[in-house]
Write an enzyme that holds these catalytic residues in place. Structure first.
Site, short mmCIF file in Angstrom:
data_model
loop_
_atom_site.label_atom_id
_atom_site.label_comp_id
_atom_site.label_asym_id
_atom_site.label_seq_id
_atom_site.Cartn_x
_atom_site.Cartn_y
_atom_site.Cartn_z
N GLU A 296 0.84 -1.20 0.00
CA GLU A 296 0.00 0.00 0.00
C GLU A 296 0.88 1.25 0.00
OE1 GLU A 296 -4.10 -1.32 2.23
OE2 GLU A 296 -2.46 -0.58 3.50
N CYS A 297 0.70 2.10 -0.99
CA CYS A 297 1.37 3.39 -1.09
C CYS A 297 2.89 3.21 -1.02
CB CYS A 297 0.86 4.35 -0.02
SG CYS A 297 1.19 6.09 -0.41
N GLY A 298 3.52 3.40 0.14
CA GLY A 298 4.95 3.16 0.24
C GLY A 298 5.32 1.74 -0.14
N THR B 100 -1.19 -0.79 -4.43
CA THR B 100 -2.16 0.29 -4.56
C THR B 100 -1.65 1.56 -3.88
OG1 THR B 100 -3.36 -0.11 -2.49
CG2 THR B 100 -4.03 -1.41 -4.41
#
Length: 435
Positions: free
Chosen positions: A316-318, A417
């Protein structure tokens, strides 16, 4: 457990300092304090946890719904719950501070900047109290804490100007050391620039914490759902990255994973290898600050092999940024990442997305069935350039995603994501079932 919401007139008004000072003061009075945060945030809760000594609960109507929000509240434990708001009291169409207060039927203590006003501070507070009459939100703004207020005539002018039904609950003096420095995703984490206990004691010296406890209320319990049953344990082993680069996760996510699986953590920036596991979760954080270390991390190098062998991986993200081919920092330095997902990530000096998010699965994927909707949030300073033949798992119905209204870059059994989802969405149960 009774509670109260610390709201503000705007972002940057001093809600976090007021919240931390109140938590600290109540603990000194032998109360057990459960901290919580309205809205999707990972940084303010790190400050809460450092002062309170327990994880801060995330309370968000968009992510959890009314019932889920109340359930998450009641998973906390203490004599009193102090809920820090997000932005200004009424800001946010997905889940404002006012919406959280309404869902829990908790009174609001409004933090108002008193730096250059007296009677006008009272007028501002009264406007926020009465504004609820012009909205669909029914809340009780019960009292005021004056931020950056001097004593003497300044304090008396504010207190005496307040109407009888808007309680004066004290002040926090104007001091430079009562501020927490900012960085690009908000405040610094709590263990990086903590406010010392002595500073918090001084900040709370003129706050009427006993009155705050007196006006706190107990929220209604969430309804019992007859068909709701505890999900079975899976006997799976989930590796979760937790270190300086991977710090953005909801406590409820780790709790959910531990309820159903064996969770083992690893620290890529410390040179750990990837543990033997059935699946990997890479939460968000600050990989851009540790890109040179991650480039040579054994665990990150091993992710490519694990992905190619079909190990389910969610980033997620990072985590998405780390699973990409490369990461280029704002200094222009490009670093090789795990090279699992066909994307090159670029950091920017300004945020690229900030919102509550809704995704709809194009087909069955690691965190959702085909057609299923997931709710979460995104907040990132990077963008991703993806290969032309890339596969995406989700259409974005609200938010920005990775590219052209799509999110969930997919390769092997690896999903990345920009959206952070809450376990209330069922995403992590689906992840466990996919292992």
């Amino acid at each position: 457990m009774k509670g109260i919401v610390i709201g503000g007139t705007r972002s940057g008004v001093g809600k976090t300092v007021a919240t931390l000072a109140i938590i600290r003061a109540l603990q000194e009075q032998d109360y057990t304090v459960q901290p919580a945060k309205a809205g999707p945030d990972f940084i303010d809760p790190s400050h809460h946890e450092r002062v309170a000594g327990r994880p801060s609960r995330t309370l968000d109507r968009w992510l959890q719904g009314d019932t889920g929000l109340r359930r998450n509240y009641y998973r906390g434990d203490g004599d009193v719950c102090i809920v820090e708001g997000v932005m200004g009291l009424y800001d946010g169409d997905g889940s404002s501070t006012a919406m959280v207060a309404e869902s829990l039927d908790l009174p609001v203590v409004l933090v108002v900047d008193a730096k250059a006003g007296m009677e006008s501070v009272a007028a501002t507070a009264l406007g926020f109290q009465r504004y609820t009459e012009h909205t669909d939100t029914d809340i009780d703004v019960a009292g005021v804490v004056a931020q950056r207020a001097h004593g003497g005539r300044h304090e008396r002018g504010i207190r005496d100007a307040l109407p009888d039904d808007l309680m004066y609950l004290g002040r926090i003096p104007p001091r430079d050391d009562f501020e927490i420095p900012d960085r690009h995703l908000g405040l610094h984490m709590g263990d990086k620039v903590p406010l010392p206990p002595g500073v918090l004691d001084e900040a709370a010296e003129h706050v009427r914490t006993e009155r705050i406890v007196d006006i706190a209320r107990t929220p209604p319990h969430p309804p019992h759902v007859e068909h709701e049953t505890r999900q079975p344990e899976t006997n799976k082993r989930v590796a979760v990255a937790r270190d300086e680069a991977f710090r953005f996760y909801y406590p409820a996510t780790i709790e959910r994973l531990r309820e159903r699986a064996n969770v083992v953590t690893f620290a890529p920036t410390a040179g750990d290898e990837l543990p033997d596991c059935d699946g990997v979760y890479l939460p968000g954080g600050y990989p851009e600050l540790h890109a040179a270390t991650l480039e040579n991390s054994p665990a990150i190098r091993q992710l490519g092999t694990a992905a190619a062998e079909g190990c389910p991986i969610v980033g997620e993200c990072g985590g998405l940024m780390t699973l990409a081919e490369t990461l280029t920092t704002t200094d222009g330095d490009t670093h090789r990442m795990a090279e699992v997902l066909p994307a090159d990530v670029q950091m920017h000096g300004r945020y690229q997305a900030l919102d509550h998010v809704e995704l709809r699965a194009r087909e069955r994927t690691l965190t959702a069935d085909s057609g299923q909707s997931l709710r979460g949030h995104e907040f990132h300073y990077s963008s991703a350039s993806v290969a032309g033949d890339s596969q995406f798992a989700f259409d974005v119905e609200r938010g920005d995603g990775i590219e052209d209204g799509r999110d969930g870059l997919y390769e092997y059994e690896t999903l990345g994501t920009y959206c952070h989802v809450h376990p209330a969405s069922g995403a992590f149960d689906a992840f466990l079932e996919a292992m």
